[in-house]
Design an enzyme around this catalytic site. Structure first.
Site, short mmCIF file in Angstrom:
data_model
loop_
_atom_site.label_atom_id
_atom_site.label_comp_id
_atom_site.label_asym_id
_atom_site.label_seq_id
_atom_site.Cartn_x
_atom_site.Cartn_y
_atom_site.Cartn_z
N LYS A 1 38.72 70.93 -19.25
CA LYS A 1 38.59 70.76 -20.70
C LYS A 1 37.37 71.48 -21.25
O LYS A 1 37.41 72.05 -22.35
CB LYS A 1 38.52 69.26 -21.05
CG LYS A 1 39.82 68.50 -20.81
CD LYS A 1 40.92 68.96 -21.75
CE LYS A 1 42.16 68.11 -21.59
NZ LYS A 1 43.27 68.56 -22.48
N LYS B 1 56.10 73.60 -13.85
CA LYS B 1 56.90 72.61 -14.53
C LYS B 1 56.73 72.73 -16.04
O LYS B 1 55.78 73.36 -16.53
CB LYS B 1 56.52 71.20 -14.07
CG LYS B 1 55.11 70.76 -14.43
CD LYS B 1 54.84 69.36 -13.91
CE LYS B 1 53.44 68.89 -14.33
NZ LYS B 1 53.17 67.51 -13.88
N LYS C 1 53.79 70.35 -22.31
CA LYS C 1 53.69 70.23 -23.77
C LYS C 1 52.96 71.41 -24.39
O LYS C 1 53.28 71.83 -25.50
CB LYS C 1 52.90 68.95 -24.13
CG LYS C 1 53.68 67.66 -24.03
CD LYS C 1 52.79 66.53 -24.52
CE LYS C 1 53.52 65.20 -24.53
NZ LYS C 1 52.68 64.12 -25.06
#
Length: 344
Positions: free
Chosen positions: A125, A207, A210
């Site tokens: 992050k 995979k 979002k």
């Protein structure tokens, strides 16, 4: 925050409690459905289920207030539209249970700066949002631990990216118990069933996600045309080199998607054509597009209808929060007593 599940026995019932949280950012996609929601639907028949929207966690990225509200309502609506029954489960919003925030505060007194800075997801992050390295981002695992420990969970199914957070939850449970007295069990990783499916990205890069390539992800809110367009661009190969040749990863991914939404005879037809080298990927993608539309469209339409009924969603949230707070208050009351925060 990735999705997580919690199971623990409660004295009031012979059923175990299941809790799952999902961040209120981004749109739910096919991976969310087959990786988690489908199991929630199974669980609601057997367990006492508490499912919440993790809106506090999303504040670490500073969402626009109007987006936050819309996102919370959409996540609730999409979960209900996917098959969760509000009469069988408690659906609530994290911020409607202030006991979680107080436990988060107490756990922060036992969380150390060095260990939090070493968490891989924190480092990621920092790299992704270097101008917004807030304290909430640093203590993200502490809040997740509070989400888990507030119900004294013992089993938590988590993805690979959340395993270290679960280890930290165990550490905080140990520290609390050693310092103040026995209260929290140490939660361990748990996998509910054998049919958890990792839905692949359409571009073959892992995979579905979002936040990654949106054209490689099938969202539960996608229109029929967009679903077909995305699948028409899905990665394939040049075809089998010989009869019965092993499938490439890209083609294996297409068949995996087909196995989720197509009928057995359709799947068999395309497997046979692959094995005898007559497969036409264009035909396969067209069939998969039709089948995927038939699967997603009813969820999308029901979710839209629910989002247009905010009074109903408000009622569901309030009823869910009441149930969640009853459990959370019992834990917090005992935690305060053990710490010594009870003066009258």
């Amino acid at each position: 925050m990735g999705k997580f599940l919690i199971l623990h026995p409660i004295m009031a019932t012979s059923k175990e409690i299941v809790v799952s949280g999902i961040r209120s950012t981004g749109y739910l996609h096919l991976g969310n459905y087959f990786g988690a929601i489908r199991n929630y639907i199974r669980m609601q028949e057997t367990f006492n289920c508490y499912f919440f929207v993790a809106d506090w966690h999303s504040l670490t990225t500073h969402p626009d207030p109007k987006d936050l509200r819309a996102n919370v309502f959409r996540v609730l609506a999409e979960n209900i539209a996917s098959g969760l029954d509000p009469e069988k489960v408690a659906l609530y919003v994290q911020s409607d249970v202030p006991e979680i925030a107080e436990l988060y505060l107490l756990l922060n007194m036992m969380a150390y700066k060095g260990e939090l800075e070493r968490v891989p997801t924190f480092k990621d992050k920092v790299r992704l949002q270097p101008d917004n390295v807030n304290a909430g981002l640093l203590t993200y695992p502490v809040l997740m631990s509070a989400d888990i420990l507030i119900h004294r969970a013992v089993k938590v199914p988590v993805g690979k990216d959340q395993e270290q957070h679960l280890e930290m939850a165990r550490n905080y449970a140990q520290r609390f118990n050693e310092r103040y007295g026995e209260l929290f069990p140490e939660p361990v990783a748990f996998n509910f069933g054998d049919d958890l499916v990792k839905i692949p990205s359409l571009d073959g890069s892992g995979k579905m996600s979002k936040s990654e390539n949106q054209m490689a992800t099938l969202y539960l809110a996608d229109t029929d045309d967009l679903i077909r367009k995305k699948l028409s661009k899905a990665k394939t190969d040049s075809g089998p080199a010989e009869p019965g040749a092993p499938m490439s990863e890209a083609v294996t991914n297409l068949f995996l998607l087909m196995e989720q939404v197509s009928t057995p005879d359709v799947i068999k037809h395309f497997r046979d054509t692959y094995d005898n080298q007559t497969i036409r990927y264009g035909d396969m993608k067209k069939q998969l597009g039709d089948d995927m539309v038939n699967f997603i469209a009813p969820i999308r339409e029901k979710a839209l209808a629910l989002q247009n009924d905010p009074a109903y969603l408000n009622r569901i949230m309030k009823e869910g929060a009441e149930k969640a707070r009853e459990s959370a208050a019992q834990t917090l009351q005992q935690a305060r007593k053990l710490i010594g925060i009870h003066y009258y």
